[in-house]
Design an enzyme around this catalytic site. Structure first.
Site, PDB file in Angstrom:
ATOM      1  N   ALA A 103       0.855  -1.194   0.000  1.00  0.00           N
ATOM      2  CA  ALA A 103       0.000   0.000   0.000  1.00  0.00           C
ATOM      3  C   ALA A 103       0.891   1.243   0.000  1.00  0.00           C
ATOM      4  CB  ALA A 103      -0.910  -0.003   1.228  1.00  0.00           C
ATOM      5  N   LYS A 104       0.332   2.377  -0.242  1.00  0.00           N
ATOM      6  CA  LYS A 104       1.094   3.630  -0.151  1.00  0.00           C
ATOM      7  C   LYS A 104       0.117   4.786  -0.083  1.00  0.00           C
ATOM      8  CE  LYS A 104       5.544   4.817  -0.481  1.00  0.00           C
ATOM      9  NZ  LYS A 104       6.726   3.967  -0.260  1.00  0.00           N
TER      10      LYS A 104
END
Ligand code: GLU
Length: 416
Positions: A103-104
């Site tokens: 994720a980011k």
């Protein structure tokens, strides 16, 4: 034209999919982003005006565990950049065989233009906006460019206040006093160091005689420059956002770090022997190890031919484009890919997450020893595959990472 990082991430998937002869259904799945949330963050500035910022949190894959990845505050942040960075996190956690996904997140903002109060408000409102898609068993943010332990503390506090109890495991990279881990701040640099040591052993090079160039002098670039300098290596060039500086006989990294820690820029550093150089000249400087530790898209088809080193050690995420990769491979340069080289950060984030769950905290020796064990195992596996198949370290690392994800997709199947 600047390379779109998400297009680049998808191209990297195609390269490895071809090498592995992956089935088209899996290929589609790997290029898919599970969810992207775009939020608008209104802030009452100190002068009474309202400013609106755009923020993002993207889950590329939670197939092997909760999403994991940093949060970046920069004017370069946009949805495609965050999608690419989330995708690279999936490969990174998979390569290390951590039970986490990718994720980011980020906010398009110049944080240096905000007061501390404004920065806190921005962080807390952003947390409130993404609250439904983060959590210790959903997605766990961490620091990245221009974010730090204080920002993680505000996220942890905002999340905990909303849930009615203290939940330190919602973020990693927190201050030690509130559930952070020792060794997390220097973890990415330590990881780079362990991997470099392992590679130079394979190549029968001597660490002390290496000439090093580092692009970026933040948490990652500063730490690795410092570690190598302390080992006796000559760090001949470093750069920050203001300039690069070069000195053939080796820069005094200790002094430069003190300078940077006081909030100063390298362009204001005074030493008659040091020469100021631009970014492109820095990357093309003759050295043994080039460490791009700034942002993506730095070594491209435009400058790859002129890169003059034995090893590229990717401290940043996505600093080398696929076109440049091909050129560097032909030149015989060993490129240690981001998903391996800079994975020390997420590895110690995982340790922090475990320590929070167990409310039992490890000593620095244990952190570094376990980090070394995990990262070296990933390196050895990657190196072996690259030799056996005569492919780049990147393609080899991707084969390992993608195989694990593909297997998980096959086993879980597609709902419904
Ligand atoms: N931002 C770091 C990275 O790109 C660390 C992520 C994390 O610890 O979750 O790997």
């Amino acid at each position: 034209m600047a390379v779109n990082p998400f297009e680049m991430a998808k191209k990297q998937i195609e390269i490895v999919a071809e090498e592995m002869n992956l089935n088209p259904n899996i290929r589609q799945f790997l290029k898919r982003i599970e969810r992207s949330l775009i939020v608008s963050i209104p802030i009452m500035m100190d002068d009474g005006t309202v400013k609106i910022f755009e923020g993002y949190r993207v889950h590329h894959s939670t197939i092997r565990g909760p999403g994991k990845g940093g949060l970046r505050y920069s004017l370069g942040v946009n949805l495609d950049e965050v999608k690419a960075l989330a995708t690279w996190m999936t490969w990174k956690t998979s390569l290390l065989n951590l039970p986490l996904g990718g994720a980011k997140g980020g906010i398009c903002v110049d944080p240096f233009k905000l007061s501390k109060k404004e920065l806190e408000k921005l962080t807390r409102r952003f947390t409130a906006e993404i609250i439904n898609i983060i959590g210790p068993d959903i997605d766990i943010p961490a620091p990245d460019i221009n974010t730090n332990a204080q920002i993680m503390a505000w996220i942890m506090d905002t999340y905990s206040m909303q849930k009615g109890r203290s939940i330190p495991g919602v973020v990693t990279g927190k201050p030690i006093e509130i559930g952070g881990s020792v060794g997390r701040e220097t973890a990415t640099g330590m990881g780079l160091y362990f991997v470099l040591q392992a590679l130079i052993d394979k190549l029968s090079l001597d660490l002390k005689s290496l000439k090093i160039v580092v692009q970026g002098f933040g948490n990652v670039g500063g730490t690795i420059a410092d570690l190598l300098y302390k080992q006796g290596c000559k760090v001949i060039a470093v750069s920050d956002i203001s300039t690069g500086i070069y000195y053939e006989d080796g820069l005094d990294i200790k002094k430069l770090i003190e300078w940077a820690k006081q909030g100063n820029l390298l362009k204001d550093y005074k030493n008659n022997k040091y020469k100021f150089i631009g970014n492109d000249d820095l990357l093309k400087s003759k050295c043994d190890v080039l460490i791009p530790a700034a942002i993506e898209n730095q070594i491209t088809e435009k400058n790859a031919e002129k890169i003059d080193c034995k090893i590229v050690l990717e401290g940043a995420n996505g600093p080398t484009t696929p076109e440049a990769d091909t050129i560097l491979f032909k030149k015989g340069i060993h490129v240690v890919p981001d998903i391996l080289a800079n994975s020390g950060g997420v590895c110690v984030s995982y340790f922090e997450y475990l320590q929070d769950i167990h409310s039992y905290f490890w000593k620095l020796e244990r952190i570094n020893e376990e980090l070394k064990g995990i990262i070296i195992e990933a390196f050895e596996e990657t190196y072996k595959i690259s030799k056996e198949r005569k492919i780049s370290l990147r393609t080899a690392a991707y084969i390992i990472a993608v195989s694990r994800i593909s297997k998980a997709i096959e086993l879980r199947g597609i709902f419904p």
